[in-house]
Structure formats: C-alpha cells, structure tokens
Design an enzyme around this catalytic site. Sequence first.
Site, PDB file in Angstrom:
ATOM      1  N   HIS A  87       4.765  -2.985 -11.024  1.00 26.74           N
ATOM      2  CA  HIS A  87       3.669  -2.798 -10.062  1.00 26.74           C
ATOM      3  C   HIS A  87       2.550  -1.900 -10.596  1.00 26.74           C
ATOM      4  O   HIS A  87       1.394  -2.335 -10.660  1.00 26.74           O
ATOM      5  CB  HIS A  87       4.250  -2.302  -8.731  1.00 26.74           C
ATOM      6  N   HIS A 108       0.328   6.057 -10.220  1.00 27.58           N
ATOM      7  CA  HIS A 108      -0.138   6.278  -8.849  1.00 27.58           C
ATOM      8  C   HIS A 108       0.982   6.473  -7.837  1.00 27.58           C
ATOM      9  O   HIS A 108       0.772   7.061  -6.790  1.00 27.58           O
ATOM     10  CB  HIS A 108      -1.093   5.175  -8.392  1.00 27.58           C
ATOM     11  N   GLU A 118       4.624  10.279  -4.999  1.00 26.46           N
ATOM     12  CA  GLU A 118       5.175   9.812  -3.728  1.00 26.46           C
ATOM     13  C   GLU A 118       6.652   9.441  -3.855  1.00 26.46           C
ATOM     14  O   GLU A 118       7.470   9.803  -3.026  1.00 26.46           O
ATOM     15  CB  GLU A 118       4.356   8.600  -3.262  1.00 26.46           C
ATOM     16  N   ASP A 119       6.993   8.700  -4.915  1.00 26.45           N
ATOM     17  CA  ASP A 119       8.296   8.030  -4.949  1.00 26.45           C
ATOM     18  C   ASP A 119       9.290   8.571  -5.967  1.00 26.45           C
ATOM     19  O   ASP A 119      10.403   8.066  -6.057  1.00 26.45           O
ATOM     20  CB  ASP A 119       8.097   6.525  -5.248  1.00 26.45           C
ATOM     21  N   ASP A 153      -4.295  -1.085  -5.917  1.00 27.96           N
ATOM     22  CA  ASP A 153      -2.914  -0.994  -5.432  1.00 27.96           C
ATOM     23  C   ASP A 153      -2.720  -1.974  -4.274  1.00 27.96           C
ATOM     24  O   ASP A 153      -1.781  -2.768  -4.244  1.00 27.96           O
ATOM     25  CB  ASP A 153      -2.661   0.452  -4.978  1.00 27.96           C
ATOM     26  N   ASP A 194     -21.230 -28.340   4.794  1.00 23.84           N
ATOM     27  CA  ASP A 194     -22.359 -29.175   4.452  1.00 23.84           C
ATOM     28  C   ASP A 194     -23.504 -28.370   3.872  1.00 23.84           C
ATOM     29  O   ASP A 194     -24.658 -28.610   4.169  1.00 23.84           O
ATOM     30  CB  ASP A 194     -22.816 -29.934   5.702  1.00 23.84           C
TER      31      ASP A 194
HETATM   32 MN    MN Z   1       1.565   1.320  -5.219  1.00 21.16          MN
END
Ligand code: MN
Length: 721
Positions: free
Chosen positions: A59, A83, A87-88, A150, A270
């Site tokens: 990712h 990034h 957070e993770d 992201d 059109d």
């Molecule tokens: Mn992310």
Amino acid sequence: MSHTVAAPPSQPYLISDLCDDLEAYLEPEQVREAYRAYLLSAEAHEGQHRASGEPYVYHPVEVARILAEMRLDAQSVVAALLHDVIEDTVLTKADVAREFGPEVAELVDGVTKLTQINLGNRAEAQAENYRKMLLAMTQDIRVILVKLADRLHNMRTLGALRPEKRRAIARETLDIYAPIASRLGLNHLRHQLEDLGFAALHPTRYRVLAQEVKKARGHRKEVVQKIEMAIKRRLRQEGLPGEVIGREKHLYSLYRKMRAKGSRLSEVLDVYAFRIVTDSVDSCYRVLGAVHNLYKPVPGRFKDYIAIPKANGYQSLHTVLFGPFGIPIEVQVRTREMHEVAESGIAAHWLYKGGDGDGGAASAHKRAREWLRDLLELQRDAGNSVEFIENVKVDLFPDEVYVFTPKGEIKRLPRGATPVDFAYTVHTDVGNTCVAAKVDRRYSPLSTPLANGQTVEVVTAPWGRPNPNWLNFVVTGKARSTIRSALKGLQRGEAVELGRRLLKNALAEESLSPQDIPAPCLQSALRNMGLATEEDLLADIGLGNRIAQLVARRFAFCGEEDRMPTEPDPQHGGRPLAIKGTEGMVVNFARCCRPIPGDPIQGFVTAGRGIVIHTQWCKNVAERPTRMDKIIDLAWAPAVRGDFPVDIRVEVADQRGVLATIAAAIADEGANIENVDIADHDGLYTAITFTIDVTHRAHLARILRRVRGIRQVTRIFRVRG
Ligand code: MN
C-alpha cells in the site's frame, strides 16, 4: 485522455519499479533515501496485511507511486512510504525525525492526524474532519497531497471491504476528498476519485452508464475522426502548431450532468469535445481564430480563462462551435504548461522546480495559498464546525462572477454575490462600514446580485455598521462569518451602553449616582455575582439577564445587606428610561402592537434580548402573567431617530386603480410602504392593510388625513394589535 476505473493490477508494483520511476526525475541520492524509507516501512509493517490479503507494505509503495507520477519531491515520496507507520506500528514521530529529518516527520505526522477521523454521517464529524484537513493544508500542502494519494489507492482497493464500509468511504470521498482535489486543481486525481466513488456508491448505475457510453462511443467514432481531421488540416494550413485530442467526459461528470439537468444520456452524450494544446498564449488565440473560421461559434459560449483564470489556477480558452450536421462541438485551447496545471494543479508547482518566477504553475500555487489563507481566516471566525463547513461549501463549488473595483482591479466572487460580499472581499473594515453601493455608477440595493463585468463601488461611512438583515443575502463565507462576529461585538457594545443607562436610572431612584459607588463595594458585588468587570455587569443588565433595580439596591445597601428589602418596588416612580431609537439590537419593538414615537409605551426586560417595547394598550401585555420585576418604565426621548413600522387598514370601494392612488399618497407623505395585504374582497369593498414606516405619531396622523381625503376610501384606521 480517459481515466477508467483500474482493475487490480495483475502484476504487483514493486519497490524496484518505484525506484525506476523515481530515477526519471530525482537525484540518485534521493532515490536511495526513498529506498531506505521503504526498508524501514517494510520492517515496521512486517506481518501486517491489507484486507485483500497482500502484505501491508504494498500500500505505501502504491501511494508513493501515485506521487511519483505527479513528479512530487523526494520528501513527499519518503513521507508516502512511511505514511502509516506512526499510526499502525511501534515507530514514533521522533523515530521518523531521527531517520529522515523533521520535515518528513511533520509530513507523516500530519497525514496521521488526518487519518484519525471517524467515518460516519453525522454532519459535525464530517465538518470536523474537513476542518482538520484544511488546517493541515495550510501547514504544508504536501500533507494533503499524500493524503489524497492514500485515499486514491484505498479507493482502488475498496473491493476487499464490507459493503457498508465501502459505501461510507465512497461517500466521504465524493463529499470531501474529490472537492478538495478539484479546488487544488488536481483534476487527474479528482476524476479518478469521482469515478471510483461513483462506482462504489452506485454500482448498477455505474455499470449501465459505462455500457451505454461505450456503445455510443462506437457509433460516434467516425464523426469524431472527421472533425479531428478537419481541425488538424486547418491548423496546418494556417501554420499553427497544435495537438488535437478528442476528449471524453468522465462517467461521474456525465452522471452529475444528467441529474442536474434531468436530461437523458443521449442528450448529455450528444456533445463532441476536443482539446487543442499549442505552444504559446499567442498561438492559443490564433488557434481559436482558426477554429472559429472553420466552424461557426455558438454565440455567448466563448470563455477566456486565460485572461481571467479560475480560482484553482485553471487556464484555457473555451468555445462551442456548430459542427457538421449542426452538432455542438466543445473546444478547449491551451498551452502545454496550462495543460499540466489543468491536470495536476498545485502539484504542477513541483514540476517546474526552480522556476519560481513566471508561469501558470507558480501562480496556481499562489492562488491555492491565497484560498487556503482565506479558509484559515474563516475558520478563526466561525463558531463551530458545522457553521464552518456551511461557509466553505459555498466556496468549494465556485460558480463564479468577476467584477471590477473602480480602479479596474478584478475581484472574483461566487455567483449570487452582492455588493456586501464585494465590500468584505475588499477589506473587513470596508464591509463593516458600508452603507450603499454603486453598480456601474448607479446606486443599487446592497442585496443586488452582481453580474460578470460590473464595476462595483462601495460607499462607506464612519457610522456604518453591519446589519443583521445582510445575513439573508450574502453568499460568501467570509462576509457571513465576519458579519456574525461583528454583530456579536456590536450587541455587546450596545448592551453595555443600555445597561449603563438602566443602572443610572435605577441608582437615581435610590438617590445615588454611579460615581457614588465606593470601589470596594463594586468589587465585592462583582465577586458575589461571579462577574469579572464592571462592563460585564453593564452588559448583563443591558441584555436583561440582571435587573437594574436589584443591582442598584445592592449598591444602596452596600455593607448593610441584611437591611436590604428583597423585592424592589416597581411603582417607585423614578424617572422613566428615555428611548432614543438608536439603541440598536438590545431594544426591540414588539410586532404585535408596533409602537411608534408618541405612543405611550412600556418595556419588558427579557433575559438575553434586552428590552422589548410594547404600547400601553397592547393586548399581549394585558394578558401577560405579571412579572412586576421585569416591567420597565419607558418614555420617548425628545428627538427619536429612525423609521418605525405601523399597520394601517384602509377600506375602499373596489375600483380600478385605487390601490395605486393610495400608495402614491402614502409615498408622497414621505413614508415607505413595507407590505400590502389585501383581505376581504367581496367585489364591492376591499380592506387593505399597509405596513408603512413612519417617524412619529404626527407623521402617521398626516398620512391618515391625506388618505382619508381620497374619494374611494370609506374608512381608515391604525391597527392596534
Ligand atoms: Mn494509508
């Protein structure tokens, strides 16, 4: 160029692919930094997986790839690779700072803060997210670019999520992320976000539309080629350089157009659209001339976004032509650089590294910065997040008008903007003190919507101040929030002034004057009431939160409170408070009985609103459960300022033209007619109620006499509520 919704790539995009892409525009050392960031990220995310089952690190690599395609700088790419680590994973901001420097750490931290947002439909939560995002942008715009990348990759891999979650993310993407991308001119990102969001939110509609469009394109191919050839041939003949591209509309734009206009797909499809990219601004205009010679232009459809760029920096010439068989052809003409800006907006700034002086990219960046600065101002004034997002929404979908200052400077305003909006665009003080406006040199109401090309001149006066009524017609967020906060300030000023007069009157009943109050007495009273300053006390009295007589009594019995009677005597017979008509928002005239100067009046002190004035004969007052402590004795000041609305009922023999005769008589006596209400209409007699503005009872009497003299008028009287 078309942006179809990409299927998951069969071949994973690896770090080696990313390094290849980065080498195309970064220094070798910067590519090595990116690789080092990848190693750290891969190690930190070790053992984690995406919902699709892939290793997590795929990712951030994909996010970095999106930024590399936009040719963003090395720090953004490094931040993209990292990034999600704060957070993770166990890594902290300090870890990132140690490895890659404070700037990268700030970027990652900024993205992390934006990630900590709760999904959900509640307006407040959405607004709060939005606010965070805007704040982040003003710190470092690259934060939002990483965040958008992201979100784009998350949208591409949405399929692995549960349906409800998918829909929530798609809605948020359409509501918040796509408009921001649009506002920053990141059209390439925006179209992808929109089409992916559309596909996730309305899968069936998306599929049907995609099929229909594909079919239609097959049928149109021949015509498109024919027009393209004709344009190319003409440019060659004229010796003009230019690349001609058939342009296809994005599915979401088509869908939105169909919904907005309620039109059928065939009508929307059109339209044949072409883009011509040429070498210079001069060539743009010459190319335009050439295509106007080839096919007749549709009048009124030419737009010059080169001379007047859009708010997000977009520049192009737009025109519509009558093509072969009368089919409409939309043509955009632009330079290569304008094209880059049109596709990547603010990101184009990084494409032209070092070229900080000239060109559309630098000015796109400047304009985006200006926009962000305005937003920051807005957000400072706005009370809460929902109010804030309401303000911003207007600005996000800029259907704009351009008007001129008397000196010929161009001002950009949203459609529907009025001279008041214009005044606030010029300067906050100009807005706050504007009293009149000239549009194209003629006086116009402050509420007139402005049109493109008008010259607007604002007349200010030292005594001018914002009118609460303006909130009914201003459209810019800036005007709205500035008026609101100015009114709050004004109301306090007026409340303090009224409170001062009320207290003075009440003290007089105790045979005291304000100067007689000993300072320790005032201080202890303030402490007791939980107030900080004398001004707070006066404002409280003026707003009706505190009764002047009680406060006065407290001062009168200072030091001997035990002897103080608890209830003041309202029939005490002090001097009534004089109403001057200039008290502002803290004195209100009741709509039930509409008192005018000269009427016997009485006031009610209403908590938070100040004084409401009724006539002494008002039925509402008679029926009101008596709260003696809240009634206040009032009188008119000798010279009252202002116009006061009053209702008069006129009964007339029903004849043609009588209404006009009466209205003319009223106007002739110098009264403005606010409202006309025609009631009983039995074909013989008609009762008309006029609401008119008068200055005094004597003024009203003059009008009644004058109207009574009109032959068809059988009866006339003032409505007494
Ligand atoms: Mn992310």
